[in-house]
Write an enzyme that holds these catalytic residues in place. Structure first.
Site, PDB file in Angstrom:
ATOM      1  N   ASP A  83      38.308  45.824  37.746  1.00 37.47           N
ATOM      2  CA  ASP A  83      37.147  45.293  37.021  1.00 37.47           C
ATOM      3  C   ASP A  83      35.880  46.062  37.468  1.00 37.47           C
ATOM      4  O   ASP A  83      35.714  46.340  38.660  1.00 37.47           O
ATOM      5  CB  ASP A  83      37.043  43.803  37.411  1.00 37.47           C
ATOM      6  CG  ASP A  83      36.082  42.999  36.557  1.00 37.47           C
ATOM      7  OD1 ASP A  83      35.747  43.450  35.454  1.00 37.47           O
ATOM      8  OD2 ASP A  83      35.687  41.894  36.999  1.00 37.47           O
ATOM      9  N   SER A 235      33.750  32.547  31.062  1.00 34.31           N
ATOM     10  CA  SER A 235      34.170  31.235  31.561  1.00 34.31           C
ATOM     11  C   SER A 235      33.516  30.160  30.709  1.00 34.31           C
ATOM     12  O   SER A 235      32.402  30.344  30.199  1.00 34.31           O
ATOM     13  CB  SER A 235      33.753  31.056  33.024  1.00 34.31           C
ATOM     14  OG  SER A 235      34.763  31.579  33.870  1.00 34.31           O
TER      15      SER A 235
HETATM   16  O1  LIG Z   1      33.354  38.676  33.529  1.00 34.36           O
HETATM   17  C1  LIG Z   1      33.702  38.339  34.647  1.00 34.36           C
HETATM   18  C2  LIG Z   1      33.778  36.895  34.998  1.00 34.36           C
HETATM   19  O2  LIG Z   1      33.111  36.059  34.054  1.00 34.36           O
HETATM   20  P1  LIG Z   1      32.787  34.545  34.404  1.00 34.36           P
HETATM   21  O3  LIG Z   1      31.764  34.542  35.494  1.00 34.36           O
HETATM   22  O4  LIG Z   1      34.047  33.903  34.806  1.00 34.36           O
HETATM   23  O5  LIG Z   1      32.244  33.966  33.139  1.00 34.36           O
HETATM   24  C3  LIG Z   1      34.135  39.347  35.675  1.00 34.36           C
HETATM   25  O6  LIG Z   1      34.265  40.577  34.996  1.00 34.36           O
HETATM   26  C4  LIG Z   1      33.153  39.588  36.836  1.00 34.36           C
HETATM   27  O7  LIG Z   1      33.154  40.932  37.147  1.00 34.36           O
HETATM   28  C5  LIG Z   1      33.569  38.924  38.114  1.00 34.36           C
HETATM   29  O8  LIG Z   1      33.442  37.544  38.006  1.00 34.36           O
HETATM   30  C6  LIG Z   1      32.683  39.362  39.282  1.00 34.36           C
HETATM   31  O9  LIG Z   1      33.297  38.965  40.411  1.00 34.36           O
HETATM   32  P2  LIG Z   1      32.740  39.306  41.854  1.00 34.36           P
HETATM   33  O10 LIG Z   1      32.025  40.611  41.762  1.00 34.36           O
HETATM   34  O11 LIG Z   1      31.879  38.161  42.234  1.00 34.36           O
HETATM   35  O12 LIG Z   1      33.987  39.398  42.672  1.00 34.36           O
END
Ligand SMILES: O=C(COP(=O)(O)O)[C@@H](O)[C@H](O)[C@H](O)COP(=O)(O)O
Length: 355
Positions: A83, A235
Site C-alpha cells: 500500500d 472504511s
Molecule cells: O485507504 C486506506 C485505509 O482507509 P480507511 O482509513 O480504512 O478508510 C489505506 O490505504 C491506508 O493507507 C492505511 O490505512 C494507512 O495505514 P497506516 O499508514 O496507518 O499503517
C-alpha cells in the site's frame, strides 16, 4: 501456494461484476480475521501492508505472516499488495521481498506530504510499472490527492497524506487526465480521489453527494470503462463499534464514514478494489475495551485478542458479502504465476485499453 496478482484478481472481478475489499494488515490477529471470514464465504483476498505496517511489524514478519496465510489456506487466492509506496525504491524492495502487487503513489512527493506535479507522477509511476511488469507484479497508481471536500484536508494517517488545505481541483480526479495517466503509465489499477480520506474522521455528517462524489466515479468509469478503479479511505466507520468504544471508556468524537451502499454503487461503475483499515481497527478496539471492562480478572491476552479477531472477522465477512466477492474464490481457477504474468505483459496481452 495461491499467491495471486492484483491484476488477475481485478480482471476476474470486472468480468463477474464484483469488488474486493483490500484490508490493511499489521499483525497475526488481523490476518486470522480476514482469512477466517474469506474461508467462511469463499472470497479471494487482498492483504495489504502500508509503510506504517512495515515499520510496526518489520518487513520479514509481515512477509512471513502473509506467507503463513497462503500456506494455511491453499484454496484461497491471496494477493500480497504493498500500500502507498512513496518512491520507486520502496516499490522495488517490495517486489524483491515477494509482493505480487505494489502501489506507486506519485500523487505526493517522496516525503508523502507534498502534492506532486502531474509530470512527476507519470514519470515515477511509469518507472515502477516497467520494472514491476517485467517481474509479473501488478501496479496501482494514484491520480488526485486524497482528502476531505468538506475541509480540504487529508485524513489522519501515519506519515502519508497531503499537508495543508487543498482545493477541489486537487481533491477530485479528472476523467480525461485519468485516461491520459493510465495510457502513459500502463498501470493495472487506478486509485481515484472523490472526497474520501484515511482514518476515522472522514465526514462531519452522513455524507451527501456533494462531499462523497460517486458521480465522479461514474464519469471516470464512462471515460475509461476498461480500467480497474480503486477507492482508498473507504472504511464505513461503523456506528455500533463507535458506540461500544465510547461506552467502555473510549473518547472518539462524532464521525461518519463511507456508507457501504455508496461503495456498492461505485462497484457498479468500475470500482474493483476498496481499501479498508479503520473499520478493523475500530472493531478490535471496541471488542478489547468491552472484554477488559467485563472480565476485570483476565490477564491472558489471548482471550481479548480472540474477541478482537472475532469482531474484525464479522466486518470482513459483511464486506465480502456486500461487495459480491463471496463465492468467487473457487471460481478463479488457474492462478497465473509471476513468471506467466511477466510473459503476458511482454506479449502486450495486459496493456490497458484506453481509447
Ligand atoms: O485507504 C486506506 C485505509 O482507509 P480507511 O482509513 O480504512 O478508510 C489505506 O490505504 C491506508 O493507507 C492505511 O490505512 C494507512 O495505514 P497506516 O499508514 O496507518 O499503517
Amino acid at each position: 501456494m495461491a499467491l495471486i496478482t492484483l491484476r488477475q484478481l481485478l480482471d476476474h472481478a470486472a468480468e463477474h461484476g464484483y469488488g474486493l475489499p483490500a484490508f490493511n494488515v499489521n499483525n497475526m490477529e488481523q490476518i486470522h480475521a480476514i482469512m477466517q471470514a474469506a474461508d467462511a464465504v469463499d472470497s479471494p483476498v487482498i492483504l495489504q501492508g502500508s509503510a506504517g505496517a512495515r515499520s510496526y511489524a518489520g518487513e520479514p514478519f509481515l512477509r512471513h505472516l502473509i506467507a503463513a496465510a497462503i500456506e494455511m489456506y491453499p484454496h484461497i487466492p491471496i494477493c500480497m499488495h504493498q500500500d502507498h509506496g512513496a518512491s520507486p525504491g520502496v516499490c522495488m524492495r517490495s517486489i524483491q521481498s515477494g509482493f505480487s502487487s505494489v502501489m506507486m503513489d506519485g500523487s505526493l512527493l517522496e516525503d508523502g506530504k507534498t502534492p506532486a506535479s502531474y509530470e512527476y507522477n507519470v514519470r515515477v509511476t511509469r518507472q515502477v510499472a516497467d520494472i514491476a511488469h517485467a517481474c509479473g507484479v501488478s501496479v496501482e497508481g494514484e491520480l488526485g490527492c486524497l482528502g476531505s471536500l468538506e475541509t480540504g484536508k487529508a485524513g489522519e494517517e501515519d506519515g502519508h497524506g497531503a499537508e495543508g488545505e487543498l482545493d477541489h481541483s486537487m481533491l477530485l480526479t479528472d476523467p480525461d487526465e485519468a485516461a491520459d495517466f493510465v495510457q502513459k503509465t500502463q498501470v493495472d489499477a487506478l486509485a481515484i480521489a472523490i472526497g474520501t480520506s484515511h482514518g476515522a474522521y472522514k465526514f462531519t455528517q452522513k455524507p451527501t453527494g456533494k462531499v462523497l462524489r460517486i458521480d465522479r466515479v461514474k464519469e471516470i468509469h464512462a471515460r475509461i470503462p476498461n480500467v480497474h478503479l480503486v477507492m482508498h479511505g473507504s472504511s464505513s466507520v461503523p456506528e455500533d463499534w463507535l458506540a461500544i468504544i465510547n461506552s467502555y471508556g473510549g473518547d472518539m468524537g462524532t464521525t461518519y464514514g463511507v456508507p457501504v451502499e455508496e461503495i456498492v454503487e461505485g462497484i457498479k461503475h468500475g470500482v474493483r478494489k476498496v481499501n479498508i483499515d479503520t473499520d478493523l481497527r475500530m472493531a478490535a478496539t471496541g471488542a478489547i475495551r468491552k472484554h477488559l471492562a467485563e472480565d476485570r480478572k483476565n490477564f491472558d491476552p489471548r482471550k481479548f485478542l480472540k474477541e478482537a479477531t472475532k469482531a474484525m472477522s464479522g466486518i470482513c465477512k459483511a464486506r465480502y458479502e456486500a461487495f459480491g466477492s463471496a463465492g468467487m474464490a473457487s471460481k478463479i481457477g488457474k492462478v497465473y504465476s509471476l513468471e506467466q504474468m511477466a510473459k503476458r505483459y511482454e506479449k502486450g496481452e495486459l496493456a490497458p485499453r484506453v481509447s
